[in-house]
Design a protein around this motif. Sequence first.
Motif, PDB file in Angstrom:
ATOM      1  N   VAL A  80       1.739 -21.153 -58.764  1.00 59.56           N
ATOM      2  CA  VAL A  80       0.909 -22.517 -60.248  1.00 59.56           C
ATOM      3  C   VAL A  80       1.683 -22.022 -61.007  1.00 59.56           C
ATOM      4  O   VAL A  80       1.357 -21.350 -61.696  1.00 59.56           O
ATOM      5  CB  VAL A  80      -0.043 -22.181 -60.088  1.00 59.56           C
ATOM      6  CG1 VAL A  80      -1.136 -22.845 -60.960  1.00 59.56           C
ATOM      7  CG2 VAL A  80      -0.913 -22.020 -58.614  1.00 59.56           C
ATOM      8  N   ASP A  81       2.425 -22.944 -61.140  1.00 66.54           N
ATOM      9  CA  ASP A  81       3.447 -23.088 -62.666  1.00 66.54           C
ATOM     10  C   ASP A  81       3.054 -23.843 -63.407  1.00 66.54           C
ATOM     11  O   ASP A  81       2.447 -24.920 -63.507  1.00 66.54           O
ATOM     12  CB  ASP A  81       4.747 -22.727 -62.543  1.00 66.54           C
ATOM     13  CG  ASP A  81       5.950 -22.230 -63.477  1.00 66.54           C
ATOM     14  OD1 ASP A  81       5.411 -21.715 -64.554  1.00 66.54           O
ATOM     15  OD2 ASP A  81       6.542 -22.334 -63.244  1.00 66.54           O
ATOM     16  N   PRO A 145      -4.731  -8.389 -59.072  1.00 66.54           N
ATOM     17  CA  PRO A 145      -4.646  -9.458 -59.699  1.00 66.54           C
ATOM     18  C   PRO A 145      -3.529  -9.289 -60.426  1.00 66.54           C
ATOM     19  O   PRO A 145      -2.254 -10.284 -60.405  1.00 66.54           O
ATOM     20  CB  PRO A 145      -6.276  -9.925 -60.414  1.00 66.54           C
ATOM     21  CG  PRO A 145      -6.706  -8.578 -59.867  1.00 66.54           C
ATOM     22  CD  PRO A 145      -6.422  -7.642 -58.920  1.00 66.54           C
ATOM     23  N   ALA A 146      -2.838  -8.670 -61.059  1.00 67.36           N
ATOM     24  CA  ALA A 146      -2.257  -8.347 -62.146  1.00 67.36           C
ATOM     25  C   ALA A 146      -0.901  -8.681 -61.456  1.00 67.36           C
ATOM     26  O   ALA A 146       0.256  -8.447 -61.818  1.00 67.36           O
ATOM     27  CB  ALA A 146      -2.392  -6.704 -62.651  1.00 67.36           C
ATOM     28  N   ALA A 147      -0.779  -8.140 -60.484  1.00 64.50           N
ATOM     29  CA  ALA A 147       0.234  -7.924 -59.252  1.00 64.50           C
ATOM     30  C   ALA A 147       0.689  -9.852 -59.126  1.00 64.50           C
ATOM     31  O   ALA A 147       1.979 -10.654 -58.882  1.00 64.50           O
ATOM     32  CB  ALA A 147       0.107  -7.151 -58.001  1.00 64.50           C
ATOM     33  N   LEU A 148      -0.401 -10.360 -59.807  1.00 65.61           N
ATOM     34  CA  LEU A 148      -0.187 -12.352 -58.655  1.00 65.61           C
ATOM     35  C   LEU A 148       0.113 -12.661 -60.081  1.00 65.61           C
ATOM     36  O   LEU A 148      -0.019 -14.049 -60.414  1.00 65.61           O
ATOM     37  CB  LEU A 148      -1.052 -12.562 -58.212  1.00 65.61           C
ATOM     38  CG  LEU A 148      -1.651 -11.572 -56.918  1.00 65.61           C
ATOM     39  CD1 LEU A 148      -2.929 -12.188 -56.215  1.00 65.61           C
ATOM     40  CD2 LEU A 148      -0.383 -11.565 -55.543  1.00 65.61           C
ATOM     41  N   ARG A 149       0.180 -12.308 -60.830  1.00 68.63           N
ATOM     42  CA  ARG A 149       0.272 -12.661 -62.549  1.00 68.63           C
ATOM     43  C   ARG A 149       1.646 -12.637 -63.612  1.00 68.63           C
ATOM     44  O   ARG A 149       2.265 -11.893 -63.045  1.00 68.63           O
ATOM     45  CB  ARG A 149      -0.659 -12.289 -63.687  1.00 68.63           C
ATOM     46  CG  ARG A 149      -0.420 -12.917 -64.840  1.00 68.63           C
ATOM     47  CD  ARG A 149      -1.485 -12.283 -65.973  1.00 68.63           C
ATOM     48  NE  ARG A 149      -2.654 -12.095 -65.958  1.00 68.63           N
ATOM     49  CZ  ARG A 149      -3.609 -13.021 -65.985  1.00 68.63           C
ATOM     50  NH1 ARG A 149      -3.042 -13.578 -67.375  1.00 68.63           N
ATOM     51  NH2 ARG A 149      -4.771 -12.922 -66.138  1.00 68.63           N
ATOM     52  N   SER A 150       2.922 -13.536 -62.971  1.00 63.61           N
ATOM     53  CA  SER A 150       3.855 -13.384 -63.794  1.00 63.61           C
ATOM     54  C   SER A 150       3.593 -12.457 -65.197  1.00 63.61           C
ATOM     55  O   SER A 150       3.312 -12.672 -65.895  1.00 63.61           O
ATOM     56  CB  SER A 150       4.708 -14.999 -64.222  1.00 63.61           C
ATOM     57  OG  SER A 150       4.237 -14.955 -64.827  1.00 63.61           O
ATOM     58  N   SER A 151       5.017 -12.320 -65.124  1.00 66.01           N
ATOM     59  CA  SER A 151       5.054 -11.500 -66.704  1.00 66.01           C
ATOM     60  C   SER A 151       4.855 -11.507 -67.768  1.00 66.01           C
ATOM     61  O   SER A 151       4.813 -10.855 -68.958  1.00 66.01           O
ATOM     62  CB  SER A 151       6.773 -10.226 -66.674  1.00 66.01           C
ATOM     63  OG  SER A 151       7.896 -11.271 -66.970  1.00 66.01           O
ATOM     64  N   ASP A 152       5.502 -13.048 -68.306  1.00 69.81           N
ATOM     65  CA  ASP A 152       5.743 -13.687 -69.176  1.00 69.81           C
ATOM     66  C   ASP A 152       3.625 -14.320 -69.698  1.00 69.81           C
ATOM     67  O   ASP A 152       3.661 -14.983 -70.132  1.00 69.81           O
ATOM     68  CB  ASP A 152       5.794 -14.958 -69.745  1.00 69.81           C
ATOM     69  CG  ASP A 152       6.618 -15.875 -68.332  1.00 69.81           C
ATOM     70  OD1 ASP A 152       5.952 -15.759 -67.507  1.00 69.81           O
ATOM     71  OD2 ASP A 152       7.169 -17.114 -68.569  1.00 69.81           O
ATOM     72  N   SER A 154       3.130 -17.260 -67.546  1.00 68.58           N
ATOM     73  CA  SER A 154       2.787 -18.562 -67.392  1.00 68.58           C
ATOM     74  C   SER A 154       2.340 -19.204 -65.954  1.00 68.58           C
ATOM     75  O   SER A 154       3.018 -20.526 -65.808  1.00 68.58           O
ATOM     76  CB  SER A 154       4.358 -19.131 -68.139  1.00 68.58           C
ATOM     77  OG  SER A 154       5.166 -18.620 -66.940  1.00 68.58           O
ATOM     78  N   ALA A 155       2.680 -17.938 -65.270  1.00 63.03           N
ATOM     79  CA  ALA A 155       2.699 -18.836 -64.105  1.00 63.03           C
ATOM     80  C   ALA A 155       1.941 -17.381 -62.902  1.00 63.03           C
ATOM     81  O   ALA A 155       1.363 -16.108 -63.459  1.00 63.03           O
ATOM     82  CB  ALA A 155       3.958 -18.491 -63.279  1.00 63.03           C
ATOM     83  N   SER A 156       0.960 -17.991 -61.859  1.00 62.72           N
ATOM     84  CA  SER A 156       0.090 -16.791 -61.104  1.00 62.72           C
ATOM     85  C   SER A 156       0.408 -17.316 -59.393  1.00 62.72           C
ATOM     86  O   SER A 156       1.065 -18.909 -59.343  1.00 62.72           O
ATOM     87  CB  SER A 156      -1.006 -16.926 -61.378  1.00 62.72           C
ATOM     88  OG  SER A 156      -1.879 -18.092 -61.100  1.00 62.72           O
TER      89      SER A 156
END
Length: 766
Positions: A80-81, A145-152, A154-156
């Motif tokens: 999801v971006d 959940p943090a592992a499914l969040r992009s480093s910036d 902006s996407a998950s």
Amino acid sequence: MYAPSPRCGGPFAAMGRFCYRHRRWVLALWAVLLVGGLLFGTKVFDAAAPSAAAAGSESATGSALLAASNASDHTLTALVDGRSVDDPAVKAAVTAAAADLTRIPGVSAVSDAYQTTYPAAVSQSAASQAGAHQTAAHQTGGTDPAALRSSDGSASLVQVQLADGQAGKRALAAASQRLAAIPHAAPGTTVKLGGQQVLDSQVQQQTKHDTELGEFVTLPLTLLVMVLIFGGFLAAGLPLIGAIGSIAGALLALLGFSRIMPMDTSVLPIATILGLGLSIDYALLMVNRFREERSRGADVPAAVERTAATAGRTIAFSALTVAAALSGLFVFVSPIFRAVAAAGVSVVVITVLSGLTLIPALLGFVGGRIKAPATPVADDGVFARTVRRVQKRPLPVALGVGAVLLALAAPFFTAHAQSAGADVLPKSFSSRAVADALATRFPEQRQPAVTVAVQGTQAQAAAYAVQIRSLPGVAAATAEPGDGLVSVAVDVNGSAQGATAQHVVDELRADRGGLTTWVTGDAATVVDFKHEVATRGPWALGLVAAVTFLLLFLMTGSVLVPLKALVMNLLSLGASLGVMTLVFQDGWFSGLLGFTPTGGLEAWIPVLVFAFAFGLSMDYEVFLLSRIKELHELGYTCRSAVELGVQRSGRIITSAGLLMVVVFAGFSTGSMLDIKEIGLALAVAILVDATLVRMLLVPATMTLFGKLNWWAPGWLHRLHARIGLREHQTLPALGALVLPRQLTRIAAGAAGAAATAARAAAPARQ
């Protein structure tokens, strides 16, 4: 008109007579085969699936064990971006979708960047299949959940774990549809789907599309070339009809093989390329010889029979050499090699049957309307003049061509073997986009270079991970939660498939810490594949070389000619592999060809290119040597036999080579990277072989060796005299010219009148 010509001897002439006399039945059988191929053969694209390289190896075994113990291969991943993960509208849309996904039968767990794991309402049958995967959900990155969040931010990711079997397939379709609706609730977002199942599905679909595209591009171009060769649409259309029949038969054969052995998706376009190229090549030889026989005065039945007796023998001998080269792939154990070997040999058989049966039958129907050349091929022309120039300086030409081919082959010595994943697809595909995003934007989702499957407890695996961290080149080693079969992820410095990663694989296999382990991952796959090629490749090469040497000896009776043929084939193969390295590893002309270089070559492709190109190159070698050998046996000197042999066969070899290049290049227009590599490599191999090798290197070397070309020990000469093969066929003379009855009466009357006039004039002269 002509009196009936004496029959030609041999099985090929008999087959030609049979197919001419029963041409309606032959055509009907091929029509049934065509319909069956269109209705049922195309289902092979659904039956095929990507297969593991180096099957039976440690890496393949370890991957299979890990796949059986977790749900990673049954996970649908949605990227999801487009808007911030913390945007309330995005959060509401994603969590609502996740809640809906849990109510789909066949979904065992759902994870997103906002909640650890959503409980799923799995149907009873699906639950029994997916039970083993419930615990493993926490091993796939879905627990944090943090592992499914992009480093910036902006996407998950949304990860949906699916059941096995049909329940999982139905759930995949329903879940994909629900995830695709997220942008409707959160405008500005985009959703791309990935995961192993999506990747496999897209590879299947694109493989089928690329195969159809290759046929769509190739067939009109080959028709145009053959019209230029034959000067008419009727003669040019017969090879295309033969090619279509061959492809239909090949698809049915592939469908049959897919029921008894794994059929990799890459095998299908490869087999189609081979079938299309060979069928056009063989039909071209048959139609060309038919036109020659018609130009010599043969009627249609005699021309068909004589064509089958001569060109039919040629294509049968060629098919034998191609099948022998492909049979070398049976030495390997990887499914893709054995599938290609089985499919390739069956395609060769179907193709040569098309040339020996369908083409003679078609010639029986339309042969009378095919335009025959007004004069035979002249013994002096551009090819003869080229050979004479070569023969003036054979050594410099041989050395120069050899140097060019070696220079073209040199880049292959810097080639890097790799095991491709989603990067076989263009970046426009969703599975490729998701895989790239996981590798660059989601650090905790990045696949480790090496994975060790440890049979034991969590404590034993953790202790082994500490030991692994001390190895040179290892950046990190982490034991995942679990017992029984524990996965240890190993990150290395540098490329995931580079030299450091491969060295770490060797170190892990040398010291297993007293545990039962399986070292797997992309780097291990490359190591195992290289080991298979290194250990079994020489046996495959030796088998192909021995069979090819034997066939050429039986045809020529020479020891030197087969050895030279093998060396020259290796030179042309090296050139094609070198060009493939420059283009697909180093990125030359990547923009023109429409792909992104990956920095290496798919590990299995050079082996397949070798087998295919070796057999196809020997096709032209057989055709050229047969002409030269025939002239030599008629008493021509070596120089004259080479000159006339190249002149008489040069046009057909060049035409056949051009058609092959068109076929292979046409399949390079697709999107699949591995098919591009094979198509370009084979096109280069045929182009080099039909020009530099056959037109320059063969005349130069045969001129240098002179009478030694036909040397063999005395006992081999005697053996060849007893069991040797003859690629050419000595034909009986055509029937004498016979006038129709009306013309006979007119001629008789004219002769009588002439005799009467002569008697009347005799007294006057006296």
